[in-house]
Design an enzyme around this catalytic site. Structure first.
Site, PDB file in Angstrom:
ATOM      1  N   SER A 159    -108.255 -93.246  57.813  1.00 31.53           N
ATOM      2  CA  SER A 159    -108.742 -93.233  59.193  1.00 31.53           C
ATOM      3  C   SER A 159    -108.014 -92.297  60.184  1.00 31.53           C
ATOM      4  O   SER A 159    -108.859 -91.474  61.069  1.00 31.53           O
ATOM      5  CB  SER A 159    -108.804 -94.543  59.835  1.00 31.53           C
ATOM      6  OG  SER A 159    -109.851 -95.369  59.194  1.00 31.53           O
ATOM      7  N   HIS A 174     -98.135 -99.596  63.133  1.00 31.49           N
ATOM      8  CA  HIS A 174     -98.827 -98.555  62.380  1.00 31.49           C
ATOM      9  C   HIS A 174    -100.382 -98.665  62.923  1.00 31.49           C
ATOM     10  O   HIS A 174    -100.921 -97.792  63.083  1.00 31.49           O
ATOM     11  CB  HIS A 174     -98.596 -98.515  60.911  1.00 31.49           C
ATOM     12  CG  HIS A 174     -99.421 -97.712  60.019  1.00 31.49           C
ATOM     13  ND1 HIS A 174     -99.006 -96.362  59.919  1.00 31.49           N
ATOM     14  CD2 HIS A 174    -100.545 -97.716  59.402  1.00 31.49           C
ATOM     15  CE1 HIS A 174     -99.919 -95.745  59.259  1.00 31.49           C
ATOM     16  NE2 HIS A 174    -101.022 -96.715  58.905  1.00 31.49           N
TER      17      HIS A 174
END
Length: 159
Positions: free
Chosen positions: A58, A89
């Site tokens: 992504s 993250h």
């Protein structure tokens, strides 16, 4: 509940529109549903064969999106899924991809359909993936939004 209050509209006719569907490769099953939904929305709108581009994850969606804008596509559909883990993250990837996709849309005046699922669990992502048993089809919705905005912008440019 996500999707509550969503507008119900028929597909917009958009023959000749060039669409780039940019999809990450993480979470195969979920991504298959998102991609299928986006491609179905393109077909329902009568757009020319959309160009499917795959990227690793992504976080890579924005750089591919801006390259698609540079290549002359009329609209971009960005598809990905990030599922929360035990580290920050998740926050960095979601924020980075979201902010940059929005920036690309505004700065280039090219619609970017936002099909990046940012979910706490895999079950939430599966519910939104447009698969049998899913309650939502975010791939279809993202492509439909990009197509509708592309048609709207084309009309505004003729005024």
């Amino acid at each position: 509940m996500s999707g509550s209050g969503a507008p119900t509209t028929d597909p917009i006719s958009a023959p000749g529109l060039r669409i780039a569907v940019i999809a990450s490769r993480w979470h195969d099953t979920i991504m298959d549903g998102l991609v299928d939904g986006a491609l179905r929305a393109c077909k329902d709108s009568g757009t020319d064969a959309p160009e499917l581009v795959r990227v690793p994850g992504s976080f890579e969606l924005p750089v591919a999106a801006v390259a698609a804008v540079d290549a002359g596509f009329d609209a971009i559909v960005a598809l990905g899924v990030v599922i929360r883990g035990d580290t920050p993250h998740f926050d960095y990837v979601c924020r980075g991809a979201t902010d940059q996709l929005a920036r690309i849309a505004v700065e280039t005046r090219t619609p970017v359909g936002f099909g990046l699922l940012t979910c706490d669990t895999e079950a939430q992502a599966l519910a939104r993936a447009g698969l049998p048993g899913s309650t939502e089809d975010k791939g279809y919705e993202a492509a439909s939004a990009a197509i509708e905005v592309a048609v709207t912008l084309a009309k505004l440019r003729q005024v």
